[in-house]
Design an enzyme around this catalytic site. Structure first.
Site, mmCIF file in Angstrom:
data_model
loop_
_atom_site.group_PDB
_atom_site.id
_atom_site.type_symbol
_atom_site.label_atom_id
_atom_site.label_comp_id
_atom_site.label_asym_id
_atom_site.label_seq_id
_atom_site.Cartn_x
_atom_site.Cartn_y
_atom_site.Cartn_z
ATOM 1 N N CYS A 65 -12.210 40.382 39.433
ATOM 2 C CA CYS A 65 -13.298 41.223 38.798
ATOM 3 C C CYS A 65 -14.105 40.587 37.886
ATOM 4 O O CYS A 65 -15.173 41.091 37.673
ATOM 5 C CB CYS A 65 -12.487 42.400 37.847
ATOM 6 S SG CYS A 65 -11.363 43.560 39.062
ATOM 7 N N GLN A 79 -10.695 17.630 30.220
ATOM 8 C CA GLN A 79 -9.777 18.373 29.569
ATOM 9 C C GLN A 79 -8.812 17.905 28.437
ATOM 10 O O GLN A 79 -8.387 18.331 27.499
ATOM 11 C CB GLN A 79 -9.176 19.616 30.152
ATOM 12 C CG GLN A 79 -10.028 20.605 30.977
ATOM 13 C CD GLN A 79 -10.475 21.640 30.158
ATOM 14 O OE1 GLN A 79 -10.386 21.695 29.242
ATOM 15 N NE2 GLN A 79 -11.723 22.203 30.808
ATOM 16 N N THR A 122 -33.795 7.439 31.060
ATOM 17 C CA THR A 122 -34.012 7.360 29.712
ATOM 18 C C THR A 122 -32.591 7.854 28.930
ATOM 19 O O THR A 122 -32.293 8.962 29.311
ATOM 20 C CB THR A 122 -35.143 8.000 29.006
ATOM 21 O OG1 THR A 122 -36.198 7.233 29.916
ATOM 22 C CG2 THR A 122 -35.174 7.793 27.835
HETATM 23 C C1 PLP Z 1 -11.999 19.864 34.568
HETATM 24 C C2 PLP Z 1 -13.573 19.775 34.610
HETATM 25 N N1 PLP Z 1 -14.139 18.808 35.130
HETATM 26 C C3 PLP Z 1 -15.705 19.179 35.106
HETATM 27 C C4 PLP Z 1 -16.357 20.032 34.306
HETATM 28 C C5 PLP Z 1 -17.711 20.013 34.157
HETATM 29 O O1 PLP Z 1 -18.077 19.360 32.789
HETATM 30 P P1 PLP Z 1 -19.592 19.320 32.569
HETATM 31 O O2 PLP Z 1 -19.919 20.561 31.946
HETATM 32 O O3 PLP Z 1 -19.882 18.516 31.520
HETATM 33 O O4 PLP Z 1 -20.514 19.075 33.631
HETATM 34 C C6 PLP Z 1 -15.405 20.848 33.420
HETATM 35 C C7 PLP Z 1 -16.007 21.917 32.797
HETATM 36 O O5 PLP Z 1 -16.217 23.010 33.054
HETATM 37 C C8 PLP Z 1 -13.956 20.789 33.814
HETATM 38 O O6 PLP Z 1 -13.068 21.606 33.009
HETATM 39 S S1 FES Z 2 -14.611 44.902 39.548
HETATM 40 FE FE1 FES Z 2 -12.587 45.042 40.332
HETATM 41 S S2 FES Z 2 -11.869 46.915 39.901
HETATM 42 FE FE2 FES Z 2 -13.962 46.728 38.847
#
Ligand code: PLP
Ligand code: FES
Lengths: 139, 405
Positions: free
Chosen positions: B329, B182, B243
């Site tokens: 949810c 990130q 590759t």
């Molecule tokens: C902190 C972190 N590490 C790893 C990943 C995974 O990355 P990738 O989608 O390139 O495998 C993400 C993304 O979802 C992430 O935010």
């Molecule tokens: S899925 Fe949480 S209230 Fe509906």
């Protein structure tokens, strides 16, 4: 996940949002769910003592869109029903009407539970024995 | 004029920059060679393109090109770093230190290590989302072979004190691995200044293509080695066979070059928009910022709107605005975000959270619209929230006997 038009309409224009006076003898209140589960539903019914029919129903819901729509639909269905009829509302009917996806079935269960709780609250207030329900299966 | 839907989920992924796509296109068709074909111009052309990209990637993080191992993304790089060190340094020890808000690619890899006889310490973050350096120091054992702490968190955007972490590790001679997925391309990351020995990152979070990433592996002061996790033709100096994804790597390189050139300007622009959004949303009554206010990526904010549920909230505008929520949810497991819970947030606040991730193509109009929509929807949903009503009436919610599900 995309939702049905009916569900979206109930979410956007919910019917019967509000609060009835819970201290009134002819008002039954059901409060189900828990904040830490992410869903709390409060459903209230007002009963005409003479006819035994539900004249008004209101809800307030903290939860996902499906939970809001389920409670809105439930209040619509409750109006005009007798108290005894009310408890026959099945969560699967809500699932069908709103076309809820499987992960959202428990939101409809919550609505069914809220109806039962409201009816029992009304019965208790009016000296009637509380109804026993089987534990809902899908929780 | 606003075009819908508006994308504010740049921590999940980013669109490819058109300049990146342009750079990639020839490597699908005319320049399609295998970079490992040493004996003809097709191969030479591909190899040269990969060399340039490797240099571009290395430059962004202050590394030497020889220290870049291309992978399929950050998940693979996380796996290679942790499993690779665990196997390579098995005679030195079996203990790894990480923290409880890492990405699942790190946490689940650590779980795997535990099954293989490894020992893992999961440091608990403080309520601002940062680790306690004293706790890190105290967790170090004679058998510690790796300290794995993410550079920046994907849900709350907090940035860990990497320099301080690596200073502690250096004193004890323990290599530092950081999942910088990130952070790279968003804030200045320099493996030498930051004292990082292994680092995972990925192209699709920085306007490059999906399915390509890298593991940085330090070659000097000290030299670090990992055991390969994918065996085969011995590509990437034996550390990652297969590759090479030449078009993807070319795009990754271009994406890195653009990030490096434009970072300063872009950070200033996007953080201004983020601050505008964050300040406006924190004006809403009973809204709370999640994660540290200062140690933070410039383009992210995570806010809980108490007494409304995150998925219900998103539904109010998700046809037009794409964000994400830590609410249960929205998750298949019906568990709220473990990251937010690790900050000590009650479940109720975790359920009420939204993450806004701004990006290179986010405009002020989009932010203004988002502020308006989110504010309106929060108010509308509070009007139908029993919890909001109780709060307004001064009812103590802990005094209620909730019917637990
Ligand atoms: C902190 C972190 N590490 C790893 C990943 C995974 O990355 P990738 O989608 O390139 O495998 C993400 C993304 O979802 C992430 O935010
Ligand atoms: S899925 Fe949480 S209230 Fe509906």
């Amino acid at each position: 996940m995309s939702y049905s038009e009916k569900l979206i309409d109930h979410y956007q224009n919910p019917k019967n949002v509000g609060t009835l006076d819970k201290n009134k003898q002819n008002v039954g209140t059901g409060l189900v769910g828990a904040p830490e589960c992410g869903d709390v539903m409060r459903l209230q019914i007002e009963v005409d003592d003479a006819t035994g029919l539900i004249t008004d129903a209101k809800f307030k819901t903290f939860g996902c869109g499906s939970a809001i729509a389920s409670s809105s639909l439930a209040t619509e269905w409750l109006k005009g029903k007798s108290v005894n009829e009310a408890v026959t509302i099945d969560n699967m009917a809500i699932v069908e009407e709103l076309n809820l996806p499987p992960v959202k079935i428990h939101c409809s269960v919550l609505a069914e539970d809220a109806i039962k709780a409201a009816v029992n609250d009304y019965r208790k207030k009016n000296g009637l024995p509380e109804l026993k329900f089987e534990e809902s299966v899908v929780h | 004029m606003l075009n819908f839907p508006i994308y504010l989920d740049h921590n999940a992924t980013t669109p490819c920059d058109p300049r990146v796509v342009d750079a990639m296109v020839p490597y699908f068709t005319s320049a399609f060679g295998n970079a490992a074909s040493r004996n003809h111009p097709f191969g030479w052309q591909a190899e040269e393109a990969v060399d340039i990209a490797r240099q571009q990637v290395a430059s962004l993080i202050g590394a030497d090109p020889k220290e870049i191992i291309f992978t399929s993304g950050a998940t693979e790089a996380d796996n290679l770093a942790i499993k690779g060190v665990f196997e390579m340094y098995a005679t030195k020890g079996n203990h790894i230190i990480t923290c409880n808000i890492e990405h699942k690619a790190v946490l689940d890899t650590c779980k795997h290590i535990e099954k293989e006889g490894g020992e893992v310490t999961y440091l608990k973050v403080m309520d601002n989302g940062l680790i306690d350096l004293a706790e890190l120091e105290a967790a170090i054992r004679p058998t510690t072979i790796l300290i794995a702490i993410m550079y920046a968190n994907n849900e709350i955007g907090t940035v860990m004190p990497m320099k301080e972490i690596s200073a502690i590790a250096r004193k004890k001679g323990i290599p530092v691995f950081s999942d910088a997925t990130q952070a790279v391309g968003k804030i200045p990351v320099d493996v030498n200044k930051d004292g990082i020995d292994l680092m995972a990152f990925t192209a699709h979070k920085m306007y490059g293509p999906k399915g390509v990433g890298a593991l940085y592996v330090r070659r000097k002061n000290p030299r670090v080695k990992v055991t390969a996790q994918i065996d085969g033709g011995g590509h990437e100096r034996g550390m990652r066979s297969g590759t090479l994804n030449v078009p993807g790597i070319v795009g990754f390189g271009k994406a890195c070059e653009i990030c490096l050139n434009e970072m300063e300007e872009e950070t200033a622009r996007v953080s201004k928009l983020r601050d505008k959004l964050q300040n406006a949303l924190l004006q809403i009554e009973e809204s709370y910022l999640n994660g540290d206010k200062e140690y933070k990526l410039p383009h992210v904010t995570n806010i809980s709107f108490k007494y409304v549920e995150g998925e219900g909230l998103m539904m109010g505008f998700n046809k037009n605005i794409a964000v994400s929520s830590g609410s249960a949810c929205t998750s298949a497991s019906l568990e709220p975000s473990y990251v937010l819970k690790a900050l000590g947030l009650g479940d109720d606040l975790a359920h009420s959270s939204l993450r806004f991730g701004l990006g290179r193509f986010t405009t002020e109009d989009q932010i203004d619209y988002t502020i308006e929509q989110v504010t309106q929807t929060v108010n509308k949903l509070r009007d139908m929230s029993p919890l909001w009503e109780m709060y307004k009436e001064g009812i103590d919610m802990n005094s209620i006997e909730w019917a637990h599900h």
